[in-house]
Design an enzyme around this catalytic site. Structure first.
Site, mmCIF file in Angstrom:
data_model
loop_
_atom_site.group_PDB
_atom_site.id
_atom_site.type_symbol
_atom_site.label_atom_id
_atom_site.label_comp_id
_atom_site.label_asym_id
_atom_site.label_seq_id
_atom_site.Cartn_x
_atom_site.Cartn_y
_atom_site.Cartn_z
ATOM 1 N N ASP A 94 0.857 -1.349 0.000
ATOM 2 C CA ASP A 94 0.103 0.009 0.164
ATOM 3 C C ASP A 94 0.822 1.098 0.097
ATOM 4 O O ASP A 94 2.006 1.099 0.318
ATOM 5 C CB ASP A 94 -0.778 0.141 1.291
ATOM 6 C CG ASP A 94 -2.036 0.960 1.041
ATOM 7 O OD1 ASP A 94 -2.637 1.263 2.109
ATOM 8 O OD2 ASP A 94 -2.336 1.525 -0.054
ATOM 9 N N ASP A 268 -7.870 -7.705 0.372
ATOM 10 C CA ASP A 268 -6.780 -7.965 1.434
ATOM 11 C C ASP A 268 -7.522 -7.519 2.613
ATOM 12 O O ASP A 268 -8.657 -6.718 2.667
ATOM 13 C CB ASP A 268 -5.595 -6.896 1.357
ATOM 14 C CG ASP A 268 -6.078 -5.646 1.718
ATOM 15 O OD1 ASP A 268 -6.626 -4.565 1.180
ATOM 16 O OD2 ASP A 268 -5.784 -5.543 3.183
HETATM 17 C C1 LIG Z 1 -9.766 -2.118 6.417
HETATM 18 N N1 LIG Z 1 -10.349 -1.242 5.514
HETATM 19 C C2 LIG Z 1 -9.697 -0.318 4.532
HETATM 20 N N2 LIG Z 1 -10.249 0.303 3.741
HETATM 21 C C3 LIG Z 1 -9.168 0.836 3.055
HETATM 22 C C4 LIG Z 1 -9.203 1.920 1.943
HETATM 23 C C5 LIG Z 1 -7.731 2.299 1.437
HETATM 24 C C6 LIG Z 1 -7.839 3.378 0.464
HETATM 25 O O1 LIG Z 1 -8.880 4.023 0.409
HETATM 26 N N3 LIG Z 1 -6.721 3.551 0.143
HETATM 27 C C7 LIG Z 1 -5.478 3.015 0.626
HETATM 28 N N4 LIG Z 1 -4.149 3.378 -0.003
HETATM 29 N N5 LIG Z 1 -5.628 2.148 1.363
HETATM 30 C C8 LIG Z 1 -6.522 1.535 2.050
HETATM 31 C C9 LIG Z 1 -6.844 0.647 2.958
HETATM 32 C C10 LIG Z 1 -5.596 -0.027 3.539
HETATM 33 C C11 LIG Z 1 -5.178 -1.508 3.295
HETATM 34 C C12 LIG Z 1 -3.884 -1.717 3.775
HETATM 35 O O2 LIG Z 1 -4.035 -1.742 5.147
HETATM 36 C C13 LIG Z 1 -3.162 -2.604 5.566
HETATM 37 O O3 LIG Z 1 -3.939 -3.584 6.535
HETATM 38 C C14 LIG Z 1 -4.126 -3.204 7.898
HETATM 39 C C15 LIG Z 1 -2.416 -3.317 4.645
HETATM 40 O O4 LIG Z 1 -1.068 -3.077 4.522
HETATM 41 C C16 LIG Z 1 -0.366 -4.058 4.524
HETATM 42 C C17 LIG Z 1 -3.348 -2.941 3.276
HETATM 43 O O5 LIG Z 1 -2.366 -2.868 2.286
HETATM 44 C C18 LIG Z 1 -2.899 -2.653 0.962
HETATM 45 C C19 LIG Z 1 -7.841 0.409 3.356
HETATM 46 N N6 LIG Z 1 -8.379 -0.585 4.548
#
Ligand SMILES: CNc1nc2cc3c(=O)[nH]c(N)nc3c(CC[C@H]3O[C@@H](OC)[C@H](OC)[C@@H]3OC)c2[nH]1
Length: 374
Positions: A94, A268
């Site tokens: 991310d 994820d």
């Molecule tokens: C739980 N709900 C949730 N909604 C999300 C929405 C977004 C978003 O709009 N933009 C970005 N950039 N990231 C988001 C993320 C984080 C995913 C990451 O969060 C991390 O998990 C905790 C993991 O990192 C290893 C993962 O990596 C892709 C979200 N998580």
């Protein structure tokens, strides 16, 4: 002729659902795919070869956490994230934007990027689109996410619009900063809160950037499932159907099933790993909280028919004891069971789509959850 080293092929469709393969030098991702979260360069309580053996083709790393500790430059000096964590297969990272908003003491967000204080030692950091892509490149990430602004829901239309437009400008800057990295991809992230016209505009504008894949962001932030599903239905027709769709942060088994049905390819979520560490297990009979006293003398394994040793060997009574005693083995076995179940769920969905029987399969899966204990 330059052969593109990062390709996505849809192999079968069933309604809006699809099976596919993302091929890159480090391996193949079978979609629909669940990607275990490995935030700090480890899928917590799991050995890498165990994660692979469960059928995970790709794991996640996180720019925010790794830039703070041990730092991207140190990971690069040590040979990159794959070597560092002994995971030679695909890694998606991310951009760090989400964690900055949710974990750090956010100091400022403006056109240039975000300025924040580390939640570890309070040091001040500036994260720009360019720096986020630079960090992901230093880590050696195969799929790099754009820096975006994920708004908390509910929010006003004006707030959602401002963040969506900023994210679009940042997507363009990330695309320039990413340049040409053969065998790797940079994904855009669709934003727009709960406002359908904003979601559609975001998806259309990102499609014009001709990126290798697209995420749906800004969801799984506390909104009801029906709102999340409506947003997926809103944007799906505007997301190129020849590119992977990744729904960030999702979700429960039911969220995943309902989103696969609507055309999502990648997921994820910390649910299976985090919940496992707290005694919550996912099985084809639904979920069970092993802290509950009703398991104290239950001699059955979690699921005798599972291929996973954590699920078919240890009694619920023993697992209950480990959870109540806060034993490390309890976290290990329940994490293992949960990831095994999530991968089994994905494999079942891929098979059902390939056989054109997704709706029947979803009915069977949900019946199993509803029936609960057999
Ligand atoms: C739980 N709900 C949730 N909604 C999300 C929405 C977004 C978003 O709009 N933009 C970005 N950039 N990231 C988001 C993320 C984080 C995913 C990451 O969060 C991390 O998990 C905790 C993991 O990192 C290893 C993962 O990596 C892709 C979200 N998580």
């Amino acid at each position: 002729m330059t052969t593109d080293q990062f390709t996505f092929t849809v192999t079968k469709t069933d309604g809006a659902a699809r099976t596919g393969e993302i091929r890159m030098p480090r391996g193949v991702i079978r979609t629909p795919a669940f990607m275990p979260v490995g935030t700090a360069a480890t899928v917590k309580a799991m050995y890498p070869d165990q994660v692979k053996a469960l059928g995970a083709d790709v794991v996640l790393g996180n720019t925010y956490h790794l830039m703070l500790r041990p730092s991207a430059e140190r990971v690069a000096r040590l040979g990159g994230l794959h070597k560092f964590m002994n995971w030679p297969y695909p890694i998606l990272t991310d951009s760090g934007g989400f964690q900055v908003m949710s974990l750090s003491a956010l100091r400022k967000i403006d056109e240039s990027g975000v300025t924040f204080q580390s939640h570890i030692d309070g040091s001040t950091h500036v994260m720009t689109p360019e720096r986020s892509i630079e960090i992901q490149g230093l880590l050696g990430s195969d799929i790099q996410m754009q820096l975006d602004e994920c708004v908390k829901l509910p929010c006003t239309e004006a707030v959602a619009e401002k963040a969506m437009r900023l994210s679009l400008r940042w997507a363009e800057r990330c695309r320039v900063a990413f340049g040409e990295q053969p065998g790797r991809a940079m994904f855009g992230i669709v934003q727009g809160g709960e406002v359908e016209r904003l979601r559609i505009e975001s998806a259309k504008e990102l499609a014009n950037l001709d990126l290798k894949g697209y995420a749906i962001g800004g969801l799984a932030v506390g909104e009801p499932q029906d709102v999340m599903l409506r947003m997926i239905e809103t944007v799906e027709p505007y997301m190129p159907n020849t590119k992977p769709r990744y729904l960030m942060g999702v979700g429960t088994p039911d969220d995943i099933v309902e989103s696969v049905r609507r055309g999502v390819d990648m997921f994820d979520c910390v649910m299976p790993t985090r919940a496992g560490r707290h005694g919550l297990v996912f099985t084809r009979f639904g979920r069970m909280n092993l802290r509950n006293a009703r398991f104290a003398e239950d001699t059955r394994p979690l699921d005798a028919e599972s291929k996973c040793a954590a699920s078919n060997t240890y009694s619920r009574a023993y697992l209950h004891h480990l959870v109540r005693s806060n034993e490390i083995l309890g976290m290990m076995l329940l994490t293992w069971n949960n990831l095994a179940y999530y991968q089994e769920l994905m494999a079942g969905l891929r098979k059902a789509i390939a056989e054109g029987r997704l709706e029947d399969h979803i009915g069977e899966v949900k019946e199993g959850w509803a029936k609960g204990e057999h």
